[in-house]
Design a protein around this motif. Structure first.
Motif, PDB file in Angstrom:
ATOM      1  N   MET A  36      35.059 -42.715 -24.594  1.00 23.22           N
ATOM      2  CA  MET A  36      35.554 -43.632 -25.615  1.00 23.22           C
ATOM      3  C   MET A  36      34.995 -43.293 -26.988  1.00 23.22           C
ATOM      4  O   MET A  36      33.805 -43.077 -27.148  1.00 23.22           O
ATOM      5  CB  MET A  36      35.193 -45.067 -25.240  1.00 23.22           C
ATOM      6  N   ASN A  37      35.885 -43.239 -27.947  1.00 25.87           N
ATOM      7  CA  ASN A  37      35.486 -42.939 -29.317  1.00 25.87           C
ATOM      8  C   ASN A  37      36.061 -43.973 -30.255  1.00 25.87           C
ATOM      9  O   ASN A  37      36.984 -44.695 -29.896  1.00 25.87           O
ATOM     10  CB  ASN A  37      36.027 -41.571 -29.723  1.00 25.87           C
ATOM     11  N   PHE A  38      35.514 -43.999 -31.482  1.00 29.33           N
ATOM     12  CA  PHE A  38      36.150 -44.806 -32.511  1.00 29.33           C
ATOM     13  C   PHE A  38      37.284 -43.987 -33.106  1.00 29.33           C
ATOM     14  O   PHE A  38      37.093 -42.815 -33.412  1.00 29.33           O
ATOM     15  CB  PHE A  38      35.155 -45.157 -33.610  1.00 29.33           C
ATOM     16  N   VAL A  39      38.453 -44.560 -33.229  1.00 27.82           N
ATOM     17  CA  VAL A  39      39.541 -43.818 -33.859  1.00 27.82           C
ATOM     18  C   VAL A  39      39.966 -44.448 -35.182  1.00 27.82           C
ATOM     19  O   VAL A  39      40.765 -43.900 -35.911  1.00 27.82           O
ATOM     20  CB  VAL A  39      40.771 -43.679 -32.926  1.00 27.82           C
ATOM     21  N   MET A  40      39.430 -45.624 -35.470  1.00 29.05           N
ATOM     22  CA  MET A  40      39.785 -46.285 -36.732  1.00 29.05           C
ATOM     23  C   MET A  40      39.028 -45.650 -37.880  1.00 29.05           C
ATOM     24  O   MET A  40      37.856 -45.339 -37.756  1.00 29.05           O
ATOM     25  CB  MET A  40      39.351 -47.752 -36.662  1.00 29.05           C
TER      26      MET A  40
ATOM     27  N   PHE B 139      34.829 -52.464 -39.581  1.00 24.54           N
ATOM     28  CA  PHE B 139      35.113 -52.410 -38.153  1.00 24.54           C
ATOM     29  C   PHE B 139      34.674 -53.703 -37.466  1.00 24.54           C
ATOM     30  O   PHE B 139      35.446 -54.343 -36.748  1.00 24.54           O
ATOM     31  CB  PHE B 139      34.383 -51.206 -37.554  1.00 24.54           C
TER      32      PHE B 139
ATOM     33  N   LEU C  35      36.774 -56.715 -38.546  1.00 25.70           N
ATOM     34  CA  LEU C  35      38.067 -56.749 -37.860  1.00 25.70           C
ATOM     35  C   LEU C  35      37.929 -57.367 -36.477  1.00 25.70           C
ATOM     36  O   LEU C  35      38.726 -58.198 -36.055  1.00 25.70           O
ATOM     37  CB  LEU C  35      38.600 -55.327 -37.688  1.00 25.70           C
ATOM     38  N   HIS C  36      36.887 -56.919 -35.769  1.00 20.13           N
ATOM     39  CA  HIS C  36      36.697 -57.424 -34.413  1.00 20.13           C
ATOM     40  C   HIS C  36      36.345 -58.915 -34.432  1.00 20.13           C
ATOM     41  O   HIS C  36      36.900 -59.704 -33.674  1.00 20.13           O
ATOM     42  CB  HIS C  36      35.625 -56.618 -33.681  1.00 20.13           C
TER      43      HIS C  36
END
Ligand code: ATP
Ligand code: GDP
Ligand code: MG
Ligand code: MG
Ligand code: ZN
Ligand code: ZN
Lengths: 351, 228
Positions: A169-173, A180, A183-184
């Motif tokens: 899993m990576n951050f793509v944003m 970040f 947003l969450h």
């Protein structure tokens, strides 16, 4: 307030009662400038072409707004779905032999899952994730609070039971850490999102070896920093009561602290790993063989003491890695280098 | 026979999700067929055939695949019934973001993927807004927070849909989707049944009035030149 009334109040009032309804207008691309008119009058005044281009139907706007508010209210009041326990009822291994196991897990439990490659560790995590009801290859069943799960609540996708972390899993944003987390937090309808962001950020920095800032782009974080941020975020913001961790690498994250954090947040943690140091951090470990749970081992005091010592070896290895990384030559005596790991703790210098 | 429309942007994972789903349904002895609507050519035909799933490919050529879909779906349903399928799945890539193949009284599934970014749900038109079920793929490569934000944005755009993550590679999560399909209504014929949303007489974003230039604004039947 009944649903009908919703349409007959001025938009300004609607936004006071339901602040998040602002998103309804912005996300659907509707200008909500005419704040004094009623919702119904506003819908009636919209240009037909505009509505067409948004893929909407005028007559349905009211229903959409009602559904939107109902959905948001559910997410808001739903906070964390609570559960007292999950129970894993055994199925069959790859040869169809019965597993004969009933394992109850409660908030704060950390269970590691070990076994050779291809033995079925990820399968076990997937069974938990989809709340298997005898309908996966393993034939396992999961119970929530001792009973078959409530279809509408858990199986309809309405509530997410699990949060997941894995090394793919990576951050793509393309946003900063601050954006970040905001947003969450906003998507969780947190009232004080600034405070939530600050809390998660400081927790993440604590878990990560090297510090980073709120303005660092998430895609520029190192492996360890990313993992630390993901763990802190899952612990503090995710509503899911269960956390599944599949193969999280030893990437400069304080894993002990990370697990303690998840335990403190009353999560049930399942952790599939090949790493003995990580496996021993669980209170119990499930041994998977040929697709079935072959054994459940409680971590003993002897193992905990061992873990303490093994960790000092691990630190020595990190030191080694750092030395090579920083262009140093290795010319030490190995026995001496490792001496403090081998000597009994608390008796330095004893021979 | 049950009919399901599966729509979504290109490469969002529609075929992958359908294949994972089919593996499970075939094991249970259900018979199913697929109709794939596309523009010029499609590899999907071979992927379905390889999985021993009867498939019909419809190439729209210069038409929007969704327009082409409406003109052919009734015949497709009759093909499905003649073939004795329990389930007929229609896959189409709604290329112009403005068309949608979803039909009233027919289970409507929209597939979107986590990699497309959190602003995408708001941009997709009726194919997402009128769906009964929204499947979100590629959760295996993004963080938990991004998955949660994406799902939230989908729920904001379509608050009535069941929203479920499915991994198109492993099939993880497809159980929920299976349960939805099993409860789908039966379809005998479509004559007289209505689309959920009207389609424009347009092929690409520029037909729809787009005036900005740039790859983000080009959606639909676009040809690019080789300047290398
Ligand atoms: N009880 C079971 N019955 C049937 N198939 C099973 C069972 N358990 C696991 N399998 C299948 O075995 C395969 C390998 O399992 P899995 O991927 O879970 O292994 P793993 O332990 O996670 O391996 P790795 O360490 O390489 O990640 C999968 O296809 C899985 O579905
Ligand atoms: N990592 C990942 N890749 C996926 C997933 N679902 C689909 N893909 C990949 O995305 C690509 C496009 O998928 P495809 O099913 O052809 O999309 P379609 O055009 O919507 O039918 C393929 O390379 C798939 O292997 C998923 O859940 N995770
Ligand atoms: Mg695995
Ligand atoms: Mg496809
Ligand atoms: Zn179109
Ligand atoms: Zn055009």
């Amino acid at each position: 307030m009944t649903d009908r009334d919703l349409l007959h109040i001025p938009i300004a009032l609607l936004l006071i009662r339901h602040p998040y309804a602002k998103d309804f207008f912005t996300i659907l691309g509707l200008p909500s400038t005419a704040r004094q008119v009623t919702v119904e009058a506003f819908f009636a005044s919209l240009d037909q072409d505009h509505i067409d281009n948004l893929g909407l139907i005028r007559e349905e706007l009211g229903l959409r707004l009602e559904a939107f508010i109902a959905q948001m209210e559910k997410l808001k009041s739903g906070k964390a779905p609570t559960l007292q326990s999950i129970t894993l009822c055994g199925g069959r291994d790859k040869d169809g032999r019965l597993e004969n196991i009933r394992l109850e897990l409660r908030p704060g439990d950390v269970v590691s899952v070990v076994g050779p490659t291809g033995s079925g560790k990820s399968r076990l995590l997937a069974d938990v994730e989809c709340l298997a009801q005898g309908d996966t290859p393993s034939g396992r069943h999961l119970l929530i609070d001792g009973q078959a799960p409530d279809e509408s609540l858990w199986l309809g996708g309405e509530q997410r039971l699990v949060a997941q972390l894995s090394q793919n899993m990576n951050f793509v944003m393309d946003v900063s850490v601050r954006e970040f987390l905001t947003l969450h937090a906003d998507s969780r309808l947190v009232t004080d999102s600034e405070a939530a962001v600050a809390q998660i950020f400081s927790t993440a920095v604590l878990l990560a070896g090297e510090p980073f800032t709120l303005d660092t782009p998430v895609t520029a974080l190192s492996g360890g920093q990313s993992r630390a941020l993901m763990i802190a975020d899952v612990a503090c913001l995710s509503a899911s009561p269960i956390v599944l961790i599949d193969e999280i690498e030893n990437a400069g994250v304080d894993r002990r602290k990370a697990l303690d954090l998840l335990v403190k947040q009353e999560k049930i943690v399942l952790l599939a790993t090949h790493d003995p140091l990580l496996a021993l951090l669980g209170q119990r470990r499930l041994v998977i063989r040929n697709g079935g749970i072959a054994d459940i081992i409680a971590t003993s005091d002897v193992e905990r003491t061992l873990l303490h010592k093994l960790n000092s070896f691990d630190r020595k290895f990190s030191e080694l890695r750092d030395r090579v990384r920083h262009g140093q030559r290795l010319n030490f005596d190995l026995d001496e280098f490792l001496a403090e790991c081998i000597r009994p703790a608390g008796h330095p210098g004893e021979d | 026979m049950k009919l399901v429309t599966v729509a979504g942007p290109p490469s969002s994972g529609k075929t992958s999700v359908i294949l994972r789903l089919a593996e499970e349904l075939l094991k249970d002895g259900l018979s199913l067929g697929v109709i794939k609507f596309d523009c010029l050519s499609s590899e999907d035909e071979h992927r379905y055939a390889k999985a021993a799933i009867p498939v019909k490919l419809g190439l729209a050529g210069g038409l929007c695949p969704d327009h082409f879909f409406v003109a052919n779906i009734e015949e497709g349903v009759q093909w499905g019934r003649r073939s004795g399928f329990d389930l007929l799945i229609c896959e189409s890539a709604g290329l112009c973001n403005r068309c949608s193949p979803h039909i009233r009284e027919v289970l409507a599934v929209c597939v979107v993927d986590n990699l497309s970014g959190v602003h995408t749900p708001a941009k997709i038109g009726p194919m997402l807004k009128t769906a009964d079920v929204v499947v979100i793929t590629k959760g295996d490569v993004v963080s938990q927070a991004e998955r949660e934000v994406f799902a939230f944005r989908v729920k904001q755009v379509n608050p009535r849909a069941a929203v479920m993550p499915v991994n198109g590679l492993t099939g993880q999560g497809s159980l929920m989707l299976q349960r939805q399909l099993r409860n789908a209504p039966d379809t005998q014929a479509l004559e007289g049944v209505r689309l959920r949303f009207s389609m424009p007489a347009a092929l690409c974003s520029y037909c729809l009035g787009e005036t900005r230039i740039g790859p983000d604004c080009q959606i639909g039947n676009i040809k690019t030149m080789d300047f290398s």
